[in-house]
Scaffold this motif. Structure first.
Motif, PDB file in Angstrom:
ATOM      1  N   PRO A   1       1.041  -1.353   0.440  1.00 28.98           N
ATOM      2  CA  PRO A   1      -0.242  -0.091  -0.049  1.00 28.98           C
ATOM      3  C   PRO A   1       0.987   1.262   0.091  1.00 28.98           C
ATOM      4  O   PRO A   1       1.490   1.179   0.985  1.00 28.98           O
ATOM      5  N   GLY A   2       0.664   2.541  -0.920  1.00 29.22           N
ATOM      6  CA  GLY A   2       0.941   3.457  -0.651  1.00 29.22           C
ATOM      7  C   GLY A   2       2.557   3.686  -1.957  1.00 29.22           C
ATOM      8  O   GLY A   2       2.527   4.404  -2.372  1.00 29.22           O
ATOM      9  N   ASP A   3       2.722   2.076  -3.141  1.00 27.00           N
ATOM     10  CA  ASP A   3       3.350   2.618  -3.692  1.00 27.00           C
ATOM     11  C   ASP A   3       2.792   2.697  -4.916  1.00 27.00           C
ATOM     12  O   ASP A   3       1.349   2.445  -5.396  1.00 27.00           O
ATOM     13  N   ARG A   4       3.737   2.938  -5.912  1.00 25.12           N
ATOM     14  CA  ARG A   4       3.336   3.712  -7.603  1.00 25.12           C
ATOM     15  C   ARG A   4       2.869   3.141  -8.232  1.00 25.12           C
ATOM     16  O   ARG A   4       3.554   2.131  -8.622  1.00 25.12           O
ATOM     17  N   VAL A   5       2.063   2.859  -8.949  1.00 23.74           N
ATOM     18  CA  VAL A   5       1.896   1.824 -10.445  1.00 23.74           C
ATOM     19  C   VAL A   5       1.096   2.900 -11.662  1.00 23.74           C
ATOM     20  O   VAL A   5      -0.079   3.623 -11.611  1.00 23.74           O
ATOM     21  N   ALA A   6       1.935   3.163 -12.786  1.00 26.18           N
ATOM     22  CA  ALA A   6       1.844   4.237 -12.989  1.00 26.18           C
ATOM     23  C   ALA A   6       1.405   3.520 -15.202  1.00 26.18           C
ATOM     24  O   ALA A   6       0.651   1.995 -15.175  1.00 26.18           O
ATOM     25  N   LEU A   7       0.079   3.690 -15.593  1.00 26.14           N
ATOM     26  CA  LEU A   7      -0.693   3.935 -16.249  1.00 26.14           C
ATOM     27  C   LEU A   7      -0.342   3.986 -17.887  1.00 26.14           C
ATOM     28  O   LEU A   7      -0.618   4.964 -18.305  1.00 26.14           O
ATOM     29  N   ALA A   8       0.117   4.113 -18.124  1.00 25.10           N
ATOM     30  CA  ALA A   8       0.587   4.007 -20.420  1.00 25.10           C
ATOM     31  C   ALA A   8      -0.564   3.677 -20.942  1.00 25.10           C
ATOM     32  O   ALA A   8       0.109   2.231 -21.553  1.00 25.10           O
ATOM     33  N   MET A   9      -1.384   3.592 -20.648  1.00 26.46           N
ATOM     34  CA  MET A   9      -3.045   3.437 -21.546  1.00 26.46           C
ATOM     35  C   MET A   9      -3.601   4.043 -21.871  1.00 26.46           C
ATOM     36  O   MET A   9      -3.891   5.266 -21.978  1.00 26.46           O
TER      37      MET A   9
END
Length: 521
Positions: free
Chosen positions: A60-68
């Motif tokens: 929790p708190g980690d970042r998930v990048a969305l290249a979509m």
């Protein structure tokens, strides 16, 4: 950070509640097909969130990048990130791989989820320590087990890193908390009202305002509709409108101007448009009058905002788009409306003092929608949020009725011989010439005057005018010192993917030989 104005702490609980309230209602659609109801969408989001924690080792708190790009999988992935207590970083799908990498590095995302067409370029460029995974790979890792509710988070925990468009300088990540998103959702429901009582058609990127309005659609249990294949063409629009109309959609001015063409949106389908939410770039009065003539005032709602207060500063309501008093209507159409629900707006001078109505100054904003700050950038945060107000960098003036008219970006102001010239005012004047389709005005250095205005002009199809004709046209509408001293005729203006003109690029070509240089004075 204050408590949210609306609903849950974890913004993913919007979907959790919608699934409990309307489990069988259509939630995600493509073309004329319903892909997920709300029960299925919630289960998919839960499973994706669990997979990100289990299979990718996130915390929790980690970042998930969305290249979509826009895809029917976008809602379940976005809500899945939040469901697990992670932080979403949606990115403009039209960025260069280097720009994707810069944003991923800036927020130290551990995973980047990409649609198929971006996998190759991103893999070739490399994303540092971030794990690159496709939408299909993530979907395959999401097992259908259990039914845990959304993770516990605090109202001030980050939920969405909203990167600025980067027209100048290095893009900064506006940190939007769960409380910010809840406040923006409440504000949309309050201010758009019946405009949200329709299917929501996504023709604008979900990485920006389109995705934010999508939260209000989920809160209202409305279908999220995607044109087949992500195309904004006549066939895809007609299919979606006939299957799920009347629809509400968000559009930037560039797309809205395209929709004036019956070849893209036939006249017999205009009735399938419930509401048009527009913003994201300047909407010139002449263009807006044409939009009103085609769609009717009561279908239109304008929102002004920034990533730092996402799509939530002021609004121009449907009823503001009409009226019998032509002068008052003209002033409203030239404005961006009045402050949104729960949002305070002031116009201040260089010392931060509020100025009188009708006086130009910097637009400042305060409210629960304003970001917590810029990600890992305390200096920029302190500059922008000084005194407890968001300093937008936009110049504007409030009238006695509370309507805000934007004059320009502070950085675009032209000072010629000690007098202020606001490019937007000159652009509005040029657009009233029948040969002019688009115009952008920037300042050019001048040894005598400091700066002088230069106009870049795109002609309407089949029409053109000489520099002398445009000069005379401006002299008939503007003070003499405000008119452009140079006209550059171009096939198109450089823009980012949201329709904003890249004036930095225009300034970069000013040194080339001019088409004409009318006399000074």
């Amino acid at each position: 950070m204050n408590e949210p104005m609306y609903g849950p702490v974890n913004i993913a609980a919007l979907l959790h509640r919608a699934a409990g309230r309307t489990p069988d209602a259509p939630a995600v659609c493509e073309g004329a097909e319903v892909l997920r109801d709300f029960s299925q969408l919630a289960e998919r989001a839960r499973a994706i969130g669990a997979a990100l924690l289990r299979e990718y080792g996130l915390r929790p708190g980690d970042r998930v990048a969305l290249a979509m790009r826009n895809t029917p999988y976008y809602p379940e992935i976005l809500f899945g990130v939040w469901w697990a207590g992670l932080v979403a970083t949606p990115m403009n799908a039209r960025l260069h791989p280097k720009e994707f990498a810069q944003q991923i590095e800036d927020c130290t995302a551990r995973v980047c989820v990409a649609t198929d067409e971006l996998m190759g370029p991103l893999r070739e460029h490399g994303l540092g320590s971030a794990v690159l995974t496709s939408v299909a790979e993530l979907a395959g890792a999401a097992e259908q087990t259990g039914g845990e509710p959304p993770a516990d988070v605090r109202p001030g925990d980050p939920a969405w890193l909203f990167y600025t468009s980067g027209t100048t300088g290095h893009p900064k990540g506006a940190t939007l908390t769960h409380a910010n998103l809840a406040a923006a959702t409440a504000c949309a429901l309050a201010d758009i009202g019946r405009g949200m009582d329709a299917s929501l058609l996504h023709i604008a990127p979900l990485s920006h305002a389109g995705g934010l309005f999508g939260l209000a659609g989920v809160a209202r249990s409305r279908p999220q509709v995607f044109p087949r294949g992500g195309a904004v063409d006549a066939r895809a629009l007609a299919e979606a409108l006939r299957a799920f109309g009347p629809v509400t959609f968000f559009a930037v001015p560039t797309i809205l101007r395209r929709l004036l063409d019956p070849a893209l949106l036939p006249d017999d389908l205009v009735g399938q448009v419930h509401h048009i939410l527009y913003g994201g770039a300047p909407m010139y009065t002449e263009d807006l009058r044409r939009v009103i003539a085609r769609f009717g005032a009561r279908r239109l709602w304008q929102g002004y905002g920034q990533g730092e207060s996402p799509a939530t500063i002021t609004h121009l309501r449907p009823e503001d788009h009409e009226g019998d008093d032509a002068e008052a209507l003209g002033r409203r159409l030239a404005s961006v409306g009045r402050p949104r629900t729960g949002v305070e707006v002031r116009v201040v001078d260089a010392d931060g003092r509020e100025v009188a109505p009708g006086t130009t100054g910097e637009v400042t904003v305060r409210g629960d929608t304003v970001m917590a700050g810029y990600w890992n950038n305390p200096e920029a945060t302190a500059r922008t949020l000084r005194g407890g107000w968001l300093h937008t960098g936009d110049l504007g003036r409030l009238d006695a009725d509370g309507y805000l008219t934007l004059v320009d970006r502070a950085k675009d102001l032209i000072i010629a011989g000690g007098s202020n010239i606001y490019p937007r005012e000159v652009e509005e004047a040029l657009l009233r010439h029948p040969a002019v389709a688009e115009a952008a005005v920037v300042g050019a250095p001048d040894p005598d005057w400091g700066e002088l205005p230069v106009a870049f002009v795109v002609f309407a199809d089949g029409r053109e005018a000489t520099a002398s004709e445009l000069d005379q046209h401006c002299l008939g509408q503007l003070a003499r010192f405000k008119r452009p001293r140079d006209f550059r005729f171009v096939a198109a203006l450089p823009k980012n993917s949201y329709g904003k003109v890249l004036k930095t690029e225009l300034r970069g070509v000013i040194g080339r030989s001019p088409h004409t240089e009318p006399e000074r004075g």
